[in-house]
Design a protein around this motif. Structure first.
Motif, short mmCIF file in Angstrom:
data_model
loop_
_atom_site.label_atom_id
_atom_site.label_comp_id
_atom_site.label_asym_id
_atom_site.label_seq_id
_atom_site.Cartn_x
_atom_site.Cartn_y
_atom_site.Cartn_z
N UNK A 239 73.58 -41.02 -35.26
CA UNK A 239 73.38 -40.58 -33.86
C UNK A 239 73.09 -39.09 -33.71
N UNK A 242 69.99 -37.76 -35.73
CA UNK A 242 68.69 -38.07 -35.12
C UNK A 242 68.38 -37.12 -33.96
N UNK A 243 69.42 -36.86 -33.17
CA UNK A 243 69.25 -35.92 -32.05
C UNK A 243 68.91 -34.52 -32.60
N UNK A 245 67.50 -33.91 -35.40
CA UNK A 245 66.15 -33.95 -35.95
C UNK A 245 65.11 -33.83 -34.84
N UNK A 246 65.41 -34.47 -33.70
CA UNK A 246 64.49 -34.39 -32.56
C UNK A 246 64.37 -32.94 -32.08
N UNK A 249 62.27 -30.94 -34.36
CA UNK A 249 60.85 -31.24 -34.12
C UNK A 249 60.32 -30.43 -32.94
N UNK A 253 57.55 -27.56 -33.11
CA UNK A 253 56.38 -27.60 -32.23
C UNK A 253 56.18 -26.23 -31.56
N UNK A 256 54.87 -23.76 -34.09
CA UNK A 256 53.41 -23.89 -34.31
C UNK A 256 52.64 -23.26 -33.16
N UNK A 260 50.02 -20.19 -33.65
CA UNK A 260 48.60 -20.33 -33.34
C UNK A 260 48.15 -19.44 -32.19
N UNK A 261 49.03 -19.25 -31.21
CA UNK A 261 48.61 -18.48 -30.04
C UNK A 261 49.01 -17.01 -30.09
N UNK B 393 46.20 -26.79 -32.40
CA UNK B 393 47.43 -27.10 -31.66
C UNK B 393 47.35 -28.49 -31.03
N UNK B 396 48.32 -30.91 -33.68
CA UNK B 396 49.77 -30.80 -33.93
C UNK B 396 50.53 -31.44 -32.79
N UNK B 397 50.05 -31.22 -31.57
CA UNK B 397 50.75 -31.76 -30.39
C UNK B 397 50.79 -33.28 -30.44
N UNK B 400 53.05 -34.49 -33.42
CA UNK B 400 54.48 -34.26 -33.20
C UNK B 400 55.00 -35.06 -32.01
N UNK B 403 55.62 -38.60 -33.18
CA UNK B 403 56.81 -38.59 -34.02
C UNK B 403 58.07 -38.42 -33.17
N UNK B 404 57.98 -37.49 -32.21
CA UNK B 404 59.13 -37.21 -31.34
C UNK B 404 59.51 -38.42 -30.51
N UNK B 407 61.32 -40.99 -32.53
CA UNK B 407 62.73 -40.66 -32.76
C UNK B 407 63.54 -40.89 -31.48
N UNK B 408 62.96 -40.48 -30.37
CA UNK B 408 63.65 -40.64 -29.09
C UNK B 408 63.96 -42.11 -28.81
N UNK B 410 64.23 -44.45 -30.97
CA UNK B 410 65.22 -44.89 -31.96
C UNK B 410 66.64 -44.52 -31.48
N UNK B 411 66.75 -43.28 -30.96
CA UNK B 411 68.06 -42.83 -30.47
C UNK B 411 68.52 -43.75 -29.32
N UNK B 414 69.62 -47.13 -30.63
CA UNK B 414 70.95 -47.09 -31.26
C UNK B 414 72.03 -47.01 -30.18
#
Lengths: 360, 419
Positions: A239, A242-243, A245-246, A249, A253, A256, A260-261, B393, B396-397, B400, B403-404, B407-408, B410-411, B414
């Motif tokens: 639990x 995972x949070x 990890x989010x 992410x 983001x 990045x 880039x900017x 970007x 990447x957006x 990601x 992917x995000x 995961x969300x 999945x959370x 659960x």
């Protein structure tokens, strides 16, 4: 998660190395859920950014060549010729800044939730040392591209080191590898940045993480006082992880986006004979100290202003590091929550001085 | 005669060899050489005496110039006429005295095979030498510039004839208004020179390659340059300018009007750093000294000025773009190379002004402008790439975000499972 614990690989390892502690951690580690749970994630984000630093740092090492006549040229090669070299350098630079930022946030969140109190005194001390080392990483890494701004900022920075009483001049000589900032300084800073600091940092980081796993998440006072049936927990795996990890992410983001900017300039090659360029400022996390030193009068009592400032920050840093060991005997003080007020003053001072430094 | 010369050479060589071993060190000399030992004990060494002057370094002590016998400590004997003692030489005799060794190639080449030995003969062709011969003892002789007792080679920064020190050396006499009034010469040369482009380079920036007085006027044969030779004097360094000028129609016109070639526009002692402002119909232009609005010469001047202004404008734009590319850390190698070539063309265009032919200036500058425009194009494309990176970007957006969301979800799944 249970399927992993039942897997052949895990059993194979378990039968040889007794992985009970890991099993216990996976199955039983709980994270309290309350209004301050968000702060539990700050340490993880800092760790994630450190991992990015290590990864991008290793990639940069493949092309970087320290030396007065090669450092700038090799960074130029990285950002102009090496495929995605510019991106790796930008990620390394931005991630460094974000890491320090999240380390500060993590430290103050621990401070204000009083998570440093018994039995986590050493976790706090090691965490503080990691922040200091992180800032040293920043200071030493700033010089490595050997551009104009870095050169003069290092000159100013090492001059401040020279103001430390008794050992300052010697310390400055050791850091610079001579009287002035030269190629010798660059070699030393590279050694410090890419070998000495990573070694020390990794050891303290392992200690810090082991302590966190051994003692689990700290529970704030109000949470501890709740009846058992009102206390809410989530399991660490999967639990919380995972949070976590989010959030990593999301931070990645954002990283990045910054890379880039808001790309980092290469600047112009350092020239010791050129006049100092306008607007030399230290990195933002040194700004509050730099600005304070600038505002001090030439003399305070019999001590030079700059020396007084350096002594003050050294003393304040030590007190901050040893805060878990400070016991307030007077109940009056405890009631007034002196520690919290002190923390607010410290944050206000750091933020205020930083803003003032940039506005000036 | 020849035998006498050989004999002189052998004597001088023995003298030098003997003294070199004995006089490596001034303190040693004090013990071995009675001139030095007595004069230093009595503290009557000549003013400005430098123990490591070049003669002392090579073992030539006092008696080498003044005669006498340094081996005996009896003053009557050592400083007797029988021993060739001449005391303080007359100024008129100094060139001859120095020339005894310095004009003798057999002797001088023992020190340096390519050494010059025509200083004395050149000197007597100079205004200084001519006047000295006429009996004027106020003019410069060898010691006036080289000093008498602290002579050092020209490459020694302490020397009075080290390039950076030469203007000061000449100015000792040429800055003396009273002395110079005897010859109807101004005494302002040093003042003017020190503010000139050459003077600033030599005196302020210590650029020993910048021209000092002797580079234009000569050393030992110093003379004011004649009108006809002025372009050759400047042309020694500014070769292309000289060649272009000499083959131009302007040179013919100058010659007819007795104008002083380079000097007419650039001046002489106070030559300022040239610039594009010197040409055209503007107030600072030197063309307006002779040409008037709309005459043919002025049209040429304006035309050349316009060509240069256009080139400089596009070049400045390219340089600014290169700076941005460099600071941003984009690939600047090709742009820098192009601009170096363009810079060379700009210099050549400016040099081509001396042809006074707009077509020639245009031809060179056209090539330069083309190079500069290519550099601008490359710089723009580098900066485009710099900003194009942001397009990454979007990818990447998307990646990601997917992917995000996974995961969300999945959370949430659960959390739902756990009730």
């Amino acid at each position: 998660m249970n399927s992993f614990l039942d897997s052949k690989t895990f059993n194979w390892l378990d039968s040889r190395y007794n992985l009970d502690p890991i099993k216990k951690l996976i199955l039983h580690k709980k994270v309290p859920v309350h209004k301050h749970t968000i702060w539990y994630y700050m340490g993880g984000v800092t760790l994630f950014l450190f991992m990015i630093q290590v990864f991008t740092g290793i990639l940069l090492l493949m092309y970087y060549q320290p030396g007065e006549s090669s450092a700038f040229e090799s960074v130029r090669l990285i950002v102009t010729k090496v495929k995605f070299g510019w991106l790796i350098r930008n990620l390394h630079s931005w991630s460094a800044n974000l890491m320090i930022f999240f380390a500060f946030v993590h430290m103050f969140s621990v401070f204000f939730t009083k998570a440093y109190e018994k039995p986590r005194e050493l976790t706090w001390v090691s965490g503080f040392l990691l922040l200091v080392l992180g800032m040293a990483f920043g200071f030493s890494g700033y010089l490595l591209p050997w551009n104009e701004l870095a050169f003069f900022a290092t000159k100013v920075g090492t001059d401040i080191v020279g103001a430390v009483p008794f050992v300052g001049e010697e310390l400055k000589l050791v850091l610079r590898g001579g009287q002035d900032v030269t190629g010798a300084t660059l070699s030393r800073f590279f050694g410090i940045h890419a070998a000495i600091l990573p070694a020390i940092f990794t050891l303290i980081l392992i200690f810090h993480l082991l302590m966190v796993q051994r003692q689990g998440m700290s529970e704030p006072e109000f949470f501890k006082k709740l009846p058992e049936n009102k206390k809410k927990y989530i399991s660490f795996l999967p639990d919380f992880a995972l949070r976590d990890f989010l959030l990593w992410l999301i931070v990645f983001y954002f990283l990045i986006f910054l890379a880039l900017f808001f790309q980092w300039d290469l600047g112009l090659k350092a020239d010791a004979l050129a006049p100092a360029p306008q607007g030399i400022k230290p990195e933002w996390y040194f700004m509050f100290m730099f600005q304070s030193l600038k505002l001090l009068p030439p003399h305070i009592w019999f001590i030079e202003g700059e020396t007084f400032g350096v002594l003050f920050f050294t003393f304040a840093g030590l007190v901050w590091m040893l805060v878990p060991f400070i016991k307030l005997k007077s109940e009056k003080f405890q009631k007034r929550n002196v520690i919290i007020i002190t923390g607010i003053v410290v944050v206000a001072f750091i933020v205020g001085m930083t803003i003032y430094g940039y506005l000036e | 005669m020849k035998q006498k010369k050989i004999f002189q050479f052998i004597i001088a060589a023995c003298f030098i060899i003997f003294n070199t071993s004995a006089a490596q060190n001034f303190d040693d000399l004090k013990e071995d050489d009675n001139c030095v030992s007595c004069h230093s004990d009595m503290e009557i060494m000549p003013e400005g005496f430098l123990p490591d002057n070049i003669h002392m370094q090579k073992g030539l002590s006092c008696s080498g110039c003044h005669g006498g016998d340094p081996a005996t400590d009896d003053m009557e004997i050592s400083m007797s006429e029988d021993n060739g003692f001449i005391g303080v030489p007359d100024r008129a005799d100094i060139p001859g005295m120095c020339g005894k060794c310095h004009s003798n190639i057999e002797f001088m080449r023992t020190f340096r095979p390519q050494i010059q030995t025509d200083q004395v003969s050149q000197y007597f062709t100079s205004m200084h030498g001519i006047k000295l011969k006429e009996g004027d003892e106020n003019v410069a002789e060898c010691a006036s510039c080289h000093t008498a007792h602290s002579i050092l080679p020209a490459k020694d920064p302490r020397s009075t004839i080290y390039p950076v020190n030469i203007p000061e050396t000449c100015n000792k006499c040429h800055g003396d208004q009273e002395l110079m009034s005897n010859y109807n010469i101004e005494a302002t040369q040093y003042k003017e020179y020190s503010k000139s482009v050459h003077g600033i380079a030599l005196l302020e920036n210590k650029d020993a390659g910048a021209p000092a007085c002797n580079d234009c006027h000569g050393n030992h044969g110093a003379m004011p340059p004649e009108i006809t030779s002025i372009s050759h004097v400047c042309g020694t360094c500014h070769v292309n300018n000289m060649n272009l000028f000499e083959s131009s129609d302007m040179a013919k016109g100058f010659s007819q009007l007795d104008y002083h070639a380079c000097e007419q526009c650039h001046g002489y002692h106070n030559i300022q750093e040239p610039g594009d402002f010197m040409i055209g119909d503007n107030e600072e232009s030197v063309c307006t000294d002779c040409h008037f609005e709309d005459d043919e010469g002025m049209q040429v001047a304006v035309s050349i000025k316009n060509i240069l202004t256009d080139f400089v404008s596009v070049y400045d734009t390219a340089e600014a773009k290169l700076h941005t590319v460099q600071v941003k850390g984009m690939n600047d190698l090709e742009i820098e190379y192009l601009l170096k070539e363009a810079r060379q063309k700009l210099i050549e265009s400016r040099t081509a002004i001396h042809s006074f032919d707009p077509a020639k200036v245009k031809e060179i500058s056209k090539a330069g402008v083309e190079l500069t425009q290519k550099a601008i194009k490359d710089a723009d494309s580098e900066m485009d790439e710099y900003y194009t990176r942001r397009e990454g970007f979007i990818f990447a957006s998307v990646a990601l975000l997917v992917f995000g969301i996974a995961i969300f979800l999945r959370i949430r799944l659960i959390s739902k499972d756990k009730g």
